[in-house]
Write a protein that holds these residues in place. Structure first.
Motif, PDB file in Angstrom:
ATOM      1  N   THR A 154      28.178  -4.105 -27.224  1.00 21.53           N
ATOM      2  CA  THR A 154      29.526  -3.845 -27.733  1.00 21.53           C
ATOM      3  C   THR A 154      30.199  -5.104 -28.266  1.00 21.53           C
ATOM      4  OG1 THR A 154      30.420  -4.134 -25.503  1.00 21.53           O
ATOM      5  CG2 THR A 154      29.879  -1.884 -26.196  1.00 21.53           C
ATOM      6  N   ASP A 155      29.649  -6.284 -27.902  1.00 19.34           N
ATOM      7  CA  ASP A 155      30.232  -7.533 -28.392  1.00 19.34           C
ATOM      8  C   ASP A 155      29.433  -8.118 -29.558  1.00 19.34           C
ATOM      9  OD1 ASP A 155      27.991  -8.168 -26.986  1.00 19.34           O
ATOM     10  OD2 ASP A 155      28.861  -9.890 -25.939  1.00 19.34           O
ATOM     11  N   ALA A 156      28.568  -7.309 -30.159  1.00 18.02           N
ATOM     12  CA  ALA A 156      27.737  -7.786 -31.265  1.00 18.02           C
ATOM     13  C   ALA A 156      28.597  -8.117 -32.486  1.00 18.02           C
ATOM     14  CB  ALA A 156      26.701  -6.727 -31.643  1.00 18.02           C
ATOM     15  N   PHE A 157      28.117  -9.084 -33.265  1.00 16.38           N
ATOM     16  CA  PHE A 157      28.787  -9.398 -34.516  1.00 16.38           C
ATOM     17  C   PHE A 157      28.564  -8.252 -35.505  1.00 16.38           C
ATOM     18  CE2 PHE A 157      29.479 -13.534 -32.971  1.00 16.38           C
ATOM     19  CZ  PHE A 157      30.276 -14.221 -33.872  1.00 16.38           C
ATOM     20  N   VAL A 158      29.528  -8.062 -36.378  1.00 15.52           N
ATOM     21  CA  VAL A 158      29.345  -7.113 -37.477  1.00 15.52           C
ATOM     22  C   VAL A 158      29.460  -7.880 -38.783  1.00 15.52           C
ATOM     23  CG1 VAL A 158      30.221  -5.099 -36.256  1.00 15.52           C
ATOM     24  CG2 VAL A 158      31.810  -6.528 -37.542  1.00 15.52           C
ATOM     25  N   GLU A 159      28.698  -7.432 -39.773  1.00 16.85           N
ATOM     26  CA  GLU A 159      28.774  -8.016 -41.112  1.00 16.85           C
ATOM     27  C   GLU A 159      29.384  -6.976 -42.048  1.00 16.85           C
ATOM     28  OE1 GLU A 159      25.697 -10.588 -43.455  1.00 16.85           O
ATOM     29  OE2 GLU A 159      25.354  -8.491 -44.016  1.00 16.85           O
ATOM     30  N   VAL A 160      30.503  -7.328 -42.623  1.00 14.90           N
ATOM     31  CA  VAL A 160      31.189  -6.443 -43.566  1.00 14.90           C
ATOM     32  C   VAL A 160      30.963  -6.967 -44.974  1.00 14.90           C
ATOM     33  CG1 VAL A 160      33.432  -5.616 -44.369  1.00 14.90           C
ATOM     34  CG2 VAL A 160      32.952  -5.730 -41.915  1.00 14.90           C
ATOM     35  N   THR A 161      30.569  -6.062 -45.873  1.00 16.68           N
ATOM     36  CA  THR A 161      30.380  -6.408 -47.285  1.00 16.68           C
ATOM     37  C   THR A 161      31.331  -5.565 -48.115  1.00 16.68           C
ATOM     38  OG1 THR A 161      28.035  -6.863 -46.898  1.00 16.68           O
ATOM     39  CG2 THR A 161      28.732  -6.583 -49.187  1.00 16.68           C
ATOM     40  N   VAL A 162      32.125  -6.209 -48.945  1.00 16.68           N
ATOM     41  CA  VAL A 162      33.044  -5.481 -49.823  1.00 16.68           C
ATOM     42  C   VAL A 162      32.770  -5.854 -51.271  1.00 16.68           C
ATOM     43  CG1 VAL A 162      34.854  -5.323 -48.085  1.00 16.68           C
ATOM     44  CG2 VAL A 162      34.871  -7.235 -49.683  1.00 16.68           C
ATOM     45  N   LYS A 163      32.976  -4.898 -52.146  1.00 17.97           N
ATOM     46  CA  LYS A 163      32.909  -5.156 -53.585  1.00 17.97           C
ATOM     47  C   LYS A 163      34.273  -4.790 -54.158  1.00 17.97           C
ATOM     48  CE  LYS A 163      29.193  -4.301 -56.019  1.00 17.97           C
ATOM     49  NZ  LYS A 163      28.129  -3.598 -56.785  1.00 17.97           N
ATOM     50  N   LEU A 164      34.924  -5.767 -54.760  1.00 19.44           N
ATOM     51  CA  LEU A 164      36.268  -5.594 -55.295  1.00 19.44           C
ATOM     52  C   LEU A 164      36.256  -5.759 -56.810  1.00 19.44           C
ATOM     53  CD1 LEU A 164      38.191  -7.832 -52.735  1.00 19.44           C
ATOM     54  CD2 LEU A 164      38.052  -5.346 -52.704  1.00 19.44           C
ATOM     55  N   ARG A 165      37.175  -5.058 -57.472  1.00 19.85           N
ATOM     56  CA  ARG A 165      37.270  -5.133 -58.927  1.00 19.85           C
ATOM     57  C   ARG A 165      38.701  -5.439 -59.338  1.00 19.85           C
ATOM     58  NH1 ARG A 165      34.903  -3.167 -63.582  1.00 19.85           N
ATOM     59  NH2 ARG A 165      33.185  -2.243 -62.415  1.00 19.85           N
ATOM     60  N   ARG A 166      38.814  -6.302 -60.342  1.00 15.04           N
ATOM     61  CA  ARG A 166      40.081  -6.541 -61.022  1.00 15.04           C
ATOM     62  C   ARG A 166      39.786  -6.495 -62.510  1.00 15.04           C
ATOM     63  NH1 ARG A 166      43.910 -11.959 -61.360  1.00 15.04           N
ATOM     64  NH2 ARG A 166      45.842 -10.877 -61.904  1.00 15.04           N
ATOM     65  N   GLY A 167      40.151  -5.398 -63.158  1.00 20.94           N
ATOM     66  CA  GLY A 167      39.808  -5.233 -64.568  1.00 20.94           C
ATOM     67  C   GLY A 167      38.307  -5.187 -64.743  1.00 20.94           C
ATOM     68  N   HIS A 168      37.753  -6.105 -65.544  1.00 21.01           N
ATOM     69  CA  HIS A 168      36.312  -6.169 -65.760  1.00 21.01           C
ATOM     70  C   HIS A 168      35.598  -7.035 -64.732  1.00 21.01           C
ATOM     71  CE1 HIS A 168      36.186  -4.136 -69.692  1.00 21.01           C
ATOM     72  NE2 HIS A 168      37.339  -4.713 -69.925  1.00 21.01           N
ATOM     73  N   GLU A 169      36.382  -7.811 -63.947  1.00 27.69           N
ATOM     74  CA  GLU A 169      35.782  -8.737 -62.993  1.00 27.69           C
ATOM     75  C   GLU A 169      35.440  -8.026 -61.689  1.00 27.69           C
ATOM     76  OE1 GLU A 169      34.884 -11.688 -63.488  1.00 27.69           O
ATOM     77  OE2 GLU A 169      36.047 -12.514 -65.145  1.00 27.69           O
ATOM     78  N   VAL A 170      34.222  -8.276 -61.176  1.00 26.73           N
ATOM     79  CA  VAL A 170      33.778  -7.699 -59.907  1.00 26.73           C
ATOM     80  C   VAL A 170      33.269  -8.829 -59.023  1.00 26.73           C
ATOM     81  CG1 VAL A 170      32.153  -6.128 -58.787  1.00 26.73           C
ATOM     82  CG2 VAL A 170      33.155  -5.510 -60.990  1.00 26.73           C
ATOM     83  N   VAL A 171      33.620  -8.777 -57.755  1.00 24.91           N
ATOM     84  CA  VAL A 171      33.140  -9.785 -56.818  1.00 24.91           C
ATOM     85  C   VAL A 171      32.665  -9.088 -55.545  1.00 24.91           C
ATOM     86  CG1 VAL A 171      35.427 -10.160 -55.798  1.00 24.91           C
ATOM     87  CG2 VAL A 171      33.709 -11.975 -55.680  1.00 24.91           C
ATOM     88  N   GLU A 172      31.588  -9.626 -54.962  1.00 23.76           N
ATOM     89  CA  GLU A 172      31.051  -9.100 -53.703  1.00 23.76           C
ATOM     90  C   GLU A 172      31.142 -10.192 -52.644  1.00 23.76           C
ATOM     91  OE1 GLU A 172      27.495  -6.433 -53.595  1.00 23.76           O
ATOM     92  OE2 GLU A 172      26.634  -8.076 -52.420  1.00 23.76           O
ATOM     93  N   VAL A 173      31.722  -9.854 -51.498  1.00 21.95           N
ATOM     94  CA  VAL A 173      31.956 -10.846 -50.442  1.00 21.95           C
ATOM     95  C   VAL A 173      31.487 -10.285 -49.106  1.00 21.95           C
ATOM     96  CG1 VAL A 173      33.699 -12.217 -49.240  1.00 21.95           C
ATOM     97  CG2 VAL A 173      33.966 -11.762 -51.672  1.00 21.95           C
ATOM     98  N   LYS A 174      30.902 -11.169 -48.276  1.00 19.57           N
ATOM     99  CA  LYS A 174      30.488 -10.794 -46.923  1.00 19.57           C
ATOM    100  C   LYS A 174      31.304 -11.578 -45.905  1.00 19.57           C
ATOM    101  CE  LYS A 174      25.635 -10.140 -48.294  1.00 19.57           C
ATOM    102  NZ  LYS A 174      25.532  -8.687 -48.205  1.00 19.57           N
ATOM    103  N   SER A 175      31.543 -10.963 -44.748  1.00 23.56           N
ATOM    104  CA  SER A 175      32.227 -11.652 -43.651  1.00 23.56           C
ATOM    105  C   SER A 175      31.627 -11.190 -42.331  1.00 23.56           C
ATOM    106  CB  SER A 175      33.730 -11.351 -43.676  1.00 23.56           C
ATOM    107  OG  SER A 175      34.371 -11.943 -42.561  1.00 23.56           O
ATOM    108  N   GLN A 176      31.416 -12.152 -41.411  1.00 27.58           N
ATOM    109  CA  GLN A 176      30.855 -11.825 -40.097  1.00 27.58           C
ATOM    110  C   GLN A 176      31.855 -12.194 -39.004  1.00 27.58           C
ATOM    111  OE1 GLN A 176      27.092 -13.811 -39.690  1.00 27.58           O
ATOM    112  NE2 GLN A 176      26.147 -12.726 -41.405  1.00 27.58           N
ATOM    113  N   GLN A 177      32.136 -11.223 -38.143  1.00 28.42           N
ATOM    114  CA  GLN A 177      33.071 -11.428 -37.030  1.00 28.42           C
ATOM    115  C   GLN A 177      32.651 -10.508 -35.883  1.00 28.42           C
ATOM    116  OE1 GLN A 177      35.890 -13.334 -36.778  1.00 28.42           O
ATOM    117  NE2 GLN A 177      36.201 -14.035 -38.885  1.00 28.42           N
ATOM    118  N   GLU A 178      33.173 -10.781 -34.707  1.00 28.24           N
ATOM    119  CA  GLU A 178      32.967  -9.860 -33.592  1.00 28.24           C
ATOM    120  C   GLU A 178      33.881  -8.642 -33.713  1.00 28.24           C
ATOM    121  OE1 GLU A 178      33.641 -12.889 -30.577  1.00 28.24           O
ATOM    122  OE2 GLU A 178      31.686 -12.361 -29.724  1.00 28.24           O
ATOM    123  N   ASP A 179      35.011  -8.833 -34.393  1.00 32.48           N
ATOM    124  CA  ASP A 179      36.008  -7.779 -34.564  1.00 32.48           C
ATOM    125  C   ASP A 179      35.854  -7.169 -35.961  1.00 32.48           C
ATOM    126  OD1 ASP A 179      38.214  -6.206 -34.913  1.00 32.48           O
ATOM    127  OD2 ASP A 179      39.674  -7.703 -34.276  1.00 32.48           O
TER     128      ASP A 179
END
Length: 491
Positions: free
Chosen positions: A449-474
């Motif tokens: 239950t205390d394992a880290f999680v990795e969240v990946t998001v892909k966001l867009r602003r107009g034609h620009e797209v960015v993909e970001v990862k973040s690792q946290q326990e929460d």
């Protein structure tokens, strides 16, 4: 001139998992009207109270397009359509023996009588009627023509041949419509599905055979494999066949993204006309050709459909491509900096990554030893969630604008605590930047239950797209950190 009936709000909304509220239906309808669509099929009034509210919202706007509702050959359907103040009905009658026998459990004669009674009823109540033969491409052609002829006699304004399960071929489509258009005195429409990937080709062949109207959806969405794609058919008509429509083609990309956002269906990168890769180039020989003349590797200018040219940097890119890209961005590098940036691009390319504009800016900053200013910082986040409590998040952001620093404070609800937190961020930033969350993925790193999680998001602003990862326990903090990082990169 070919007329366009857009059925994004009816056939498109029947895509599994899609459900629009009245406000969202109205937003899309306004965009379709501005695009130049001739007829908007706003929905099926019989479906639900919410559906009727959405159709009424559309008909109350005084749009230029004709607004119609899908109906079966039943007076109750037509009555609900009348309640919504539509201009007309798309009256659909099953015509194949498969449908008549197994779905309706009627005879051809009974089906014909129901259809004609419904057409007369709709016309008596002042509606425009487009009479469609459902599963027409698997029907007895003589029975189909009989239905159409008798429907016209009692007042049908248009008729439509529906390739309901996408079994037409371009050759059959041309022959079928040539015969029907030769025997029917009112405009004939074509409605194609994409089960075999030929909806666009079959629609174009039908128009060559004499069809004067086509039913299409934005991004080709729809049941199963979808419908004929509006952007594909319209641009093929304009460019390849020199047949005009009323569509303002420069608005296609914008409308595509609005529909994608509201229906939560991403546009595939390789989607013709409106995909992000439709005018993207990476291979060195292609970029070299583009530098010399854009027409070498582009059939049309991307601006014609509201899209844009993208030079993708990756393992196939040469130095000329990087130089061209930097010139477009207005960035000047020393010879040493240029070589370091190029080496980084090649190394990342070998790892299977392509370099977006945002990635390139990050690489340049790293090579120069510069830290980009974080314009938005998280000051405070409070999330409340629990049994019988609707998840709610309150957020306070610090935004460093061009002239001053300001606090952005918002509260929002969600289906869960993560959704509430991200909704609050987006709400707070609505006055600063129009940024949409296109993808969100979570995976566990480790167990317990205390394992880290990795969240990946892909966001867009107009034609620009960015993909970001973040690792946290929460998971909430990991999600917020990823979104905040992506927003700062885009801004």
């Amino acid at each position: 001139m070919v007329k366009i009936l857009d059925t994004t709000l009816r056939d498109g909304e029947q895509t599994p998992g899609v459900s629009l509220n009245p406000h969202e239906k109205l937003e899309i309808a306004i965009k379709l009207d501005d695009l130049g669509v001739d007829i908007i099929e706003a929905g099926s009034a019989i479906t639900s109270k919410g559906e009727r509210e959405g159709i009424k919202a559309i008909t109350s706007q005084g749009l230029k397009a004709e607004i119609c509702s899908f109906t079966r050959a039943m007076t109750v359907d037509i009555d609900y359509a009348l309640e919504c103040n539509v201009d007309g009905v798309h009256l659909v009658v099953p015509v194949s023996d498969i449908h008549i026998k197994h779905k309706l459990r009627k005879t051809r004669e009974e089906t014909l009588k129901c259809a004609l009674d419904a057409v007369e009823y709709a016309k008596d109540h002042g509606l425009i009627v487009e009479l469609s033969g459902e599963d027409a491409t698997r029907s007895d052609i003589d029975f189909l023509i009989e239905l159409f002829k008798k429907g016209v006699e009692v007042g049908a304004d248009r008729v439509c041949v529906c390739d309901t399960v996408g079994v037409l071929t371009p050759e059959r489509s041309y022959d079928l419509f040539k015969r029907i258009c030769g025997e029917i005195s009112v405009p004939v429409s074509v409605h194609c599905h994409n089960d075999f990937g030929m909806a666009t080709a079959n629609t174009l062949s039908a128009i060559r055979g004499g069809a004067q109207e086509c039913h299409l959806t934005i991004n080709g969405i729809g049941e199963r494999a979808g419908n004929a794609s509006l952007e594909e058919v319209v641009m093929a008509l304009h460019i390849l066949y020199n047949i005009k429509t009323n569509i303002k083609t420069e608005k296609l990309y914008e409308v595509s993204r609005v529909v994608s956002r509201l229906m939560k269906i991403p546009v595939p990168p390789n989607k013709a006309i409106v995909g992000d890769n439709a005018f993207a180039h990476e291979a060195g020989i292609h970029v070299d050709g583009l530098i010399k003349n854009n027409q070498t590797y582009e059939p049309i200018p991307p601006e014609m459909v509201g899209n844009r040219r993208r030079i993708i940097l990756g393992k196939h890119s040469g130095k000329a491509a990087l130089k061209y890209k930097l010139d477009l961005m207005g960035v000047s590098l020393s010879k040493e900096e240029f070589e370091k940036v190029y080496e980084r691009i090649k190394n990342l390319g070998d790892l299977g990554k392509y370099i977006s504009d945002v990635d390139l800016k990050t690489i340049i900053n790293e090579v120069r030893g510069e830290s980009p200013e974080r314009k938005i910082q998280l000051d405070e986040l409070t999330v409340v969630s629990g049994n019988k409590i609707t998840p709610v998040a309150s957020i306070r952001l610090k935004f460093s604008g061009d002239r001053k620093e300001e606090q952005l404070i918002e509260t929002s609800f969600g289906v869960g605590p993560v959704d509430a937190a991200i909704n609050a961020i987006r709400k707070a930033l609505s006055s600063v930047a129009d940024i949409t969350l296109e993808e969100y993925h979570v995976r566990s790193i480790g167990s317990g239950t205390d394992a880290f999680v990795e969240v990946t998001v892909k966001l867009r602003r107009g034609h620009e797209v960015v993909e970001v990862k973040s690792q946290q326990e929460d998971i909430i903090r990991a999600s917020v950190d990823a979104v905040m990082e992506g927003i700062n990169l885009l801004i």
